[in-house]
Design a protein around this motif. Structure first.
Motif, PDB file in Angstrom:
ATOM      1  N   GLN A 185      42.404  17.953  23.750  1.00 25.08           N
ATOM      2  CA  GLN A 185      41.632  17.782  24.975  1.00 25.08           C
ATOM      3  C   GLN A 185      42.268  18.515  26.142  1.00 25.08           C
ATOM      4  O   GLN A 185      41.578  19.114  26.964  1.00 25.08           O
ATOM      5  N   PHE A 186      43.591  18.468  26.220  1.00 23.30           N
ATOM      6  CA  PHE A 186      44.285  19.151  27.309  1.00 23.30           C
ATOM      7  C   PHE A 186      44.145  20.665  27.169  1.00 23.30           C
ATOM      8  O   PHE A 186      43.964  21.381  28.160  1.00 23.30           O
ATOM      9  N   VAL A 187      44.239  21.140  25.924  1.00 21.02           N
ATOM     10  CA  VAL A 187      44.105  22.573  25.688  1.00 21.02           C
ATOM     11  C   VAL A 187      42.704  23.050  26.065  1.00 21.02           C
ATOM     12  O   VAL A 187      42.533  24.092  26.708  1.00 21.02           O
ATOM     13  N   LEU A 188      41.684  22.272  25.687  1.00 18.65           N
ATOM     14  CA  LEU A 188      40.307  22.643  26.027  1.00 18.65           C
ATOM     15  C   LEU A 188      40.089  22.648  27.539  1.00 18.65           C
ATOM     16  O   LEU A 188      39.395  23.522  28.077  1.00 18.65           O
ATOM     17  N   ALA A 189      40.664  21.670  28.240  1.00 20.63           N
ATOM     18  CA  ALA A 189      40.535  21.631  29.701  1.00 20.63           C
ATOM     19  C   ALA A 189      41.186  22.848  30.334  1.00 20.63           C
ATOM     20  O   ALA A 189      40.648  23.445  31.279  1.00 20.63           O
ATOM     21  N   LEU A 190      42.339  23.237  29.805  1.00 21.76           N
ATOM     22  CA  LEU A 190      43.033  24.408  30.331  1.00 21.76           C
ATOM     23  C   LEU A 190      42.228  25.673  30.059  1.00 21.76           C
ATOM     24  O   LEU A 190      42.074  26.525  30.954  1.00 21.76           O
ATOM     25  N   LEU A 191      41.697  25.815  28.846  1.00 20.77           N
ATOM     26  CA  LEU A 191      40.925  27.004  28.516  1.00 20.77           C
ATOM     27  C   LEU A 191      39.630  27.075  29.329  1.00 20.77           C
ATOM     28  O   LEU A 191      39.191  28.159  29.721  1.00 20.77           O
ATOM     29  N   ALA A 192      39.017  25.910  29.593  1.00 18.22           N
ATOM     30  CA  ALA A 192      37.805  25.888  30.421  1.00 18.22           C
ATOM     31  C   ALA A 192      38.109  26.352  31.836  1.00 18.22           C
ATOM     32  O   ALA A 192      37.359  27.144  32.430  1.00 18.22           O
ATOM     33  N   MET A 193      39.223  25.871  32.392  1.00 17.04           N
ATOM     34  CA  MET A 193      39.606  26.295  33.741  1.00 17.04           C
ATOM     35  C   MET A 193      39.972  27.772  33.755  1.00 17.04           C
ATOM     36  O   MET A 193      39.631  28.500  34.703  1.00 17.04           O
ATOM     37  N   LEU A 194      40.647  28.236  32.721  1.00 13.72           N
ATOM     38  CA  LEU A 194      41.011  29.648  32.650  1.00 13.72           C
ATOM     39  C   LEU A 194      39.762  30.522  32.597  1.00 13.72           C
ATOM     40  O   LEU A 194      39.688  31.555  33.279  1.00 13.72           O
ATOM     41  N   ALA A 195      38.764  30.115  31.799  1.00 10.68           N
ATOM     42  CA  ALA A 195      37.529  30.891  31.716  1.00 10.68           C
ATOM     43  C   ALA A 195      36.808  30.914  33.061  1.00 10.68           C
ATOM     44  O   ALA A 195      36.303  31.957  33.501  1.00 10.68           O
ATOM     45  N   ALA A 196      36.761  29.760  33.732  1.00  6.16           N
ATOM     46  CA  ALA A 196      36.093  29.690  35.032  1.00  6.16           C
ATOM     47  C   ALA A 196      36.817  30.539  36.063  1.00  6.16           C
ATOM     48  O   ALA A 196      36.188  31.284  36.836  1.00  6.16           O
ATOM     49  N   PHE A 197      38.136  30.450  36.099  1.00  4.67           N
ATOM     50  CA  PHE A 197      38.918  31.242  37.043  1.00  4.67           C
ATOM     51  C   PHE A 197      38.789  32.736  36.736  1.00  4.67           C
ATOM     52  O   PHE A 197      38.822  33.566  37.650  1.00  4.67           O
ATOM     53  N   THR A 198      38.648  33.071  35.452  1.00  2.16           N
ATOM     54  CA  THR A 198      38.498  34.480  35.092  1.00  2.16           C
ATOM     55  C   THR A 198      37.183  35.034  35.623  1.00  2.16           C
ATOM     56  O   THR A 198      37.128  36.173  36.120  1.00  2.16           O
ATOM     57  N   LEU A 199      36.131  34.254  35.537  1.00  2.00           N
ATOM     58  CA  LEU A 199      34.856  34.672  36.131  1.00  2.00           C
ATOM     59  C   LEU A 199      35.006  34.889  37.629  1.00  2.00           C
ATOM     60  O   LEU A 199      34.517  35.885  38.183  1.00  2.00           O
ATOM     61  N   ALA A 200      35.691  33.947  38.293  1.00  4.85           N
ATOM     62  CA  ALA A 200      35.915  34.088  39.732  1.00  4.85           C
ATOM     63  C   ALA A 200      36.761  35.322  40.026  1.00  4.85           C
ATOM     64  O   ALA A 200      36.502  36.044  40.997  1.00  4.85           O
ATOM     65  N   TRP A 201      37.756  35.579  39.172  1.00  5.78           N
ATOM     66  CA  TRP A 201      38.619  36.754  39.357  1.00  5.78           C
ATOM     67  C   TRP A 201      37.798  38.038  39.246  1.00  5.78           C
ATOM     68  O   TRP A 201      37.952  38.952  40.069  1.00  5.78           O
ATOM     69  N   ILE A 202      36.935  38.121  38.246  1.00  2.00           N
ATOM     70  CA  ILE A 202      36.115  39.319  38.070  1.00  2.00           C
ATOM     71  C   ILE A 202      35.239  39.540  39.294  1.00  2.00           C
ATOM     72  O   ILE A 202      35.123  40.665  39.813  1.00  2.00           O
TER      73      ILE A 202
END
Length: 245
Positions: A185-202
């Motif tokens: 669950q923690f890994v999925l939460a981290l990956l979800a935040m990473l994906a969201a932040f990556t969209l914001a970064w782009i």
């Protein structure tokens, strides 16, 4: 229009990942709710690495091709990288106070090298303001960007090379790729935040790149205007226009 859609998607993704991190994942057994800070903190750090890596590669592109579009990518990514590095440091401080009992510890290698990384790229941005010549500015920045990028692997592997307060990598350790120590669950939460932040970064990099291109074009137009004015003001050159390039 496409960029605006990307921005809206990034905003919604960050909001969804934040809600999931706050309410969709249970508190950590040892760290409690403080563990939730890790999701934006770690994601910000990874995107800082990405940003400065892109800056270094764009600098190489400028040195090889002498195309100012590479320099526009470099400055765009560097500015966004400074933002995410500052966010990573701030998140780390907010996590460190309840877990370590202190906001900051200079003796910790990860904290010190990350602070150095932020200082290096703030210096990179300041260096760019020392000249109005686009080619000279791009060349100087490319060299400094490449040198500063050496600190990226030092920051990442500092928790493995030296002992300090900072915990070791949870899912970034090559020896734990197949068996991460964090719950799923923690890994999925981290990956979800990473994906969201990556969209914001782009989105942010694209918008900053567009602004850099506009600044470059305005500078070029201003230089051409000054050359034309100087030629018109010189004796015997009235009415002579600058040849097309």
């Amino acid at each position: 229009m496409k960029t605006r859609i990307l921005g809206i998607a990034a905003l919604l993704a960050v909001a969804a990942a934040t809600l999931y991190g706050l309410f969709g994942v249970p508190p950590d057994l040892n760290q409690g709710d403080a563990q939730r800070i890790m999701y934006p903190h770690v994601s910000s750090a990874w995107l800082a690495y990405l940003s400065f890596g892109v800056t270094a590669l764009a600098g190489i592109g400028w040195l090889v091709r002498r195309d100012l579009r590479f320099d526009a990518v470099a400055v765009a990514s560097a500015e966004i990288g400074v933002l995410f590095t500052a966010l990573a440091i701030w998140g780390g401080m907010m996590w460190g106070r309840p877990v370590w009992g202190v906001f900051w510890q200079w003796e910790d290698p990860r904290l010190t090298t990350t602070a150095l990384l932020l200082a290096l790229y703030v210096g990179y941005l300041l260096l760019r303001r020392l000249t109005d010549d686009p080619a000279r500015r791009a060349a100087r920045a490319a060299v400094v960007g490449l040198i500063a990028a050496v600190d990226i692997p030092i920051v990442h592997f500092s928790v493995l090379w030296w002992r300090g307060l900072h915990q070791g990598p949870t899912i970034g350790d090559p020896s734990k790729l197949l068996n991460p120590s964090a719950p799923l669950q923690f890994v999925l939460a981290l990956l979800a935040m990473l994906a969201a932040f990556t969209l914001a970064w782009i989105y942010l990099v694209i918008r900053r790149y567009q602004l850099a291109r506009l600044d470059w074009q305005l500078e070029e137009n201003a230089r051409r205007g000054l050359v034309l004015s100087a030629r018109q003001a010189a004796p015997g050159t009235a009415g002579v226009e600058e040849p097309a390039r």
